[in-house]
Write an enzyme that holds these catalytic residues in place. Structure first.
Site, short mmCIF file in Angstrom:
data_model
loop_
_atom_site.label_atom_id
_atom_site.label_comp_id
_atom_site.label_asym_id
_atom_site.label_seq_id
_atom_site.Cartn_x
_atom_site.Cartn_y
_atom_site.Cartn_z
N SER A 156 18.75 -26.28 28.12
CA SER A 156 17.64 -25.34 27.97
C SER A 156 16.30 -26.03 28.19
O SER A 156 15.37 -25.45 28.74
CB SER A 156 17.68 -24.71 26.57
OG SER A 156 18.93 -24.08 26.38
N ARG A 206 6.35 -36.78 34.31
CA ARG A 206 6.62 -37.13 35.70
C ARG A 206 6.77 -35.90 36.59
O ARG A 206 7.24 -34.85 36.13
CB ARG A 206 7.89 -37.98 35.79
CG ARG A 206 7.65 -39.38 35.26
CD ARG A 206 8.92 -40.21 35.32
NE ARG A 206 8.70 -41.48 34.66
CZ ARG A 206 9.66 -42.34 34.36
NH1 ARG A 206 10.91 -42.07 34.65
NH2 ARG A 206 9.36 -43.48 33.76
N GLU A 270 17.56 -14.77 39.79
CA GLU A 270 18.86 -14.95 39.18
C GLU A 270 19.03 -14.00 37.99
O GLU A 270 20.07 -13.37 37.84
CB GLU A 270 18.92 -16.41 38.70
CG GLU A 270 20.29 -17.00 38.67
CD GLU A 270 20.26 -18.39 38.03
OE1 GLU A 270 19.21 -18.85 37.54
OE2 GLU A 270 21.34 -19.01 38.01
N ARG A 296 47.33 6.36 26.12
CA ARG A 296 48.04 5.73 25.01
C ARG A 296 48.17 6.72 23.85
O ARG A 296 47.17 7.24 23.35
CB ARG A 296 47.25 4.50 24.54
CG ARG A 296 47.79 3.82 23.32
CD ARG A 296 49.02 3.02 23.62
NE ARG A 296 49.41 2.21 22.47
CZ ARG A 296 50.62 1.65 22.35
NH1 ARG A 296 51.53 1.83 23.29
NH2 ARG A 296 50.91 0.92 21.30
N GLN A 365 39.49 -4.66 22.42
CA GLN A 365 39.86 -4.08 21.12
C GLN A 365 40.53 -2.72 21.31
O GLN A 365 41.54 -2.41 20.67
CB GLN A 365 38.60 -3.96 20.25
CG GLN A 365 38.87 -3.63 18.80
CD GLN A 365 39.57 -4.77 18.08
OE1 GLN A 365 39.54 -5.91 18.51
NE2 GLN A 365 40.24 -4.44 16.98
N GLY A 368 44.08 -2.82 22.21
CA GLY A 368 44.99 -3.45 21.25
C GLY A 368 45.64 -4.69 21.84
O GLY A 368 44.99 -5.44 22.57
N GLU A 396 19.01 -16.98 23.89
CA GLU A 396 17.91 -17.46 23.04
C GLU A 396 16.69 -17.84 23.90
O GLU A 396 15.55 -17.59 23.51
CB GLU A 396 18.37 -18.67 22.21
CG GLU A 396 19.41 -18.35 21.13
CD GLU A 396 20.83 -18.13 21.68
OE1 GLU A 396 21.09 -18.40 22.87
OE2 GLU A 396 21.68 -17.66 20.89
#
Ligand SMILES: Cc1cc2nc3c(=O)[nH]c(=O)nc-3n(C[C@H](O)[C@H](O)[C@H](O)COP(=O)(O)OP(=O)(O)OC[C@H]3O[C@@H](n4cnc5c(N)ncnc54)[C@H](O)[C@@H]3O)c2cc1C
Length: 409
Positions: A156, A206, A270, A296, A365, A368, A396
């Site tokens: 970072s 630098r 990006e 399902r 989830q 399942g 962050e």
């Protein structure tokens, strides 16, 4: 813009058909890291004539730049800017990204780094000779590019902590240091390499230099692909440089603001691109989740009738709408010739990356046990989408860039 045009949808369907025929049958090999992505990307380029378009646009751009430099023609750079800003290609660049990310987001990372970052930097900062020498082969995907900033001790804090150095010896530079997490690093033919001029000043002060390096240069070692959580269709590796000697012909111009500013300009492109990638993941996870919720059956009813499952689907739809709106806004901005600010691009990335990751995990989830199995594909998308929250600046870091901008007004 509230929806894709009919022309956009024709492009989308053609890309979708190509992905079904060429990418989907190879998904297991790609996700196992057994198959490098480059031949597939080249296939995409050839099928849709993107290599020839890139070649034609490269030659016309260089011709205009040369004419402008010799004072015999119109201002090529201004024209190019207008052409890019015209947004004629905005949908054409976004739609393949979205469609590919429904299946293998790593293909987009590998392609985006080679074209957007490696070729993009050379085309922005290079001389005409440097563009001819490295730019064209990258833009047509004949060669693979990498863009190397990150080091083991400077992620970072990319520039502050950067330790790779270039020391001037006679007419040459001697480069030392190592890079890590470099997309395409193991296979790259051309590497855009950031380091600091070792001139005796305090390392933090630098100047940042940007070199173009070639595979096989003495002292340059490219590691094998690193093992990672996901995004296996995008090989990631390390670079080790031990007294690599580079002539001044490999040094890119610093331009206004120096190497730091050049890298920051790439962050904007990006980050905005991650919104399109996220939309692909979200659309696919939502589609698969709705199908599964309808098919399902448990306790004599489809799971889509359970309110907790409905809540998941509703949240996925909210995310899809929000991220799609961000992508549409970006396309409109490109058409209007506007570039997002760093804060805007960071906000897009922060929201979209989190949304893609959350939607994909919720899809796992909803499925399942099947969700945890590779066959159902959502687990791969969840592993892949997690990377969106890390590369091109972590969540962050996006927060710090947005907040810094808000607080400076
Ligand atoms: C799949 C993948 C591909 C990549 N490709 C490339 C590439 O092609 N080229 C390249 O140069 N790099 C590449 N990277 C590197 C990527 O840009 C870095 O991983 C990223 O910037 C984070 O740096 P780091 O990994 O060193 O984490 P660190 O910087 O060590 O961060 C560790 C944690 O601290 C947090 N943190 C850091 N600073 C702050 C702060 N000021 N405030 C609050 N929290 C903070 C971070 O958000 C994170 O949670 C890639 C990474 C991945 C995972």
């Amino acid at each position: 813009m509230i929806e894709w045009s009919d022309e956009d949808l024709m492009i989308r369907d053609a890309v979708r058909d190509w992905i079904e025929a060429e990418v989907r049958p190879n998904l297991d090999a790609l996700d196992a890291g057994e198959m490098p992505p480059y031949d597939l990307i080249r296939g995409l380029y050839k099928t849709f004539g993107m290599d020839e378009m890139a070649r034609a646009s490269f030659h016309s751009r260089l011709k205009k730049e040369r004419a402008a430099a010799s004072g015999t023609g119109e201002d090529g750079a201004a024209e190019d800017g207008a052409a890019e800003a015209g947004g004629g290609n905005a949908s054409m660049t976004m739609l393949p990204v979205i469609e590919l990310c429904k299946v293998a987001p790593g293909l987009v990372s590998a392609m985006g780094v080679s074209l957007g970052l490696a070729a993009g930097t050379i085309m922005k900062r290079g001389t005409a000779e440097q563009k001819e020498r490295w730019g064209l082969d990258l833009l047509t995907m004949e060669k693979v590019g990498a863009w190397a900033i990150t080091e083991p001790d400077s992620g970072s804090d990319a520039f502050g902590g950067m330790q790779a150095t270039a020391r001037k010896v006679g007419d040459e530079y001697v480069i030392n240091g190592s890079k890590t997490f470099i997309t395409n690093g193991p296979y790259a033919d051309t590497i855009v390499f950031y380091c600091k001029l070792d001139d005796g000043r305090d390392p933090r002060d630098r100047e940042i230099l940007t070199f173009v390096l070639d595979r096989g240069m003495p002292g340059l070692d490219q590691s094998r692909p690193l093992r990672k959580m996901g995004l296996h269709s995008s090989p990631t590796g390390e670079l080790f440089l031990d007294d690599v000697r580079a002539g001044a012909d490999r040094l890119l111009a610093a331009g206004a603001g120096g190497g730091r500013e050049s890298a920051k300009q790439n962050f904007v492109t990006e980050r905005a691109g991650v919104a399109a990638m996220s939309l692909g993941v979200i659309e696919e996870c939502l589609k698969l989740s709705v199908e599964y919720a309808k098919s399902r059956e448990l306790w004599g009813q489809r799971i889509g009738d359970f309110q907790l499952i409905q809540l998941k689907l509703a949240k996925m739809e909210v995310a899809r709408l929000n991220v799609q709106n961000l992508v549409f806004r970006h396309v409109e901005m490109q058409k209007a010739g506007r570039t997002p600010t760093l804060a805007e691009a960071s906000a897009m990335k922060l929201y979209s990356a989190q949304a893609a990751s959350e939607v994909a995990m919720e899809a796992v989830q909803l499925f399942g046990g099947n969700g945890y199995m590779s066959e159902y594909r959502v687990e791969q998308l969840a592993r892949d989408a997690k990377s969106f929250q890390i590369y091109a600046g972590t969540d962050e870091i996006q927060v710090t860039h947005i907040a810094r901008d808000l607080l400076s007004r």
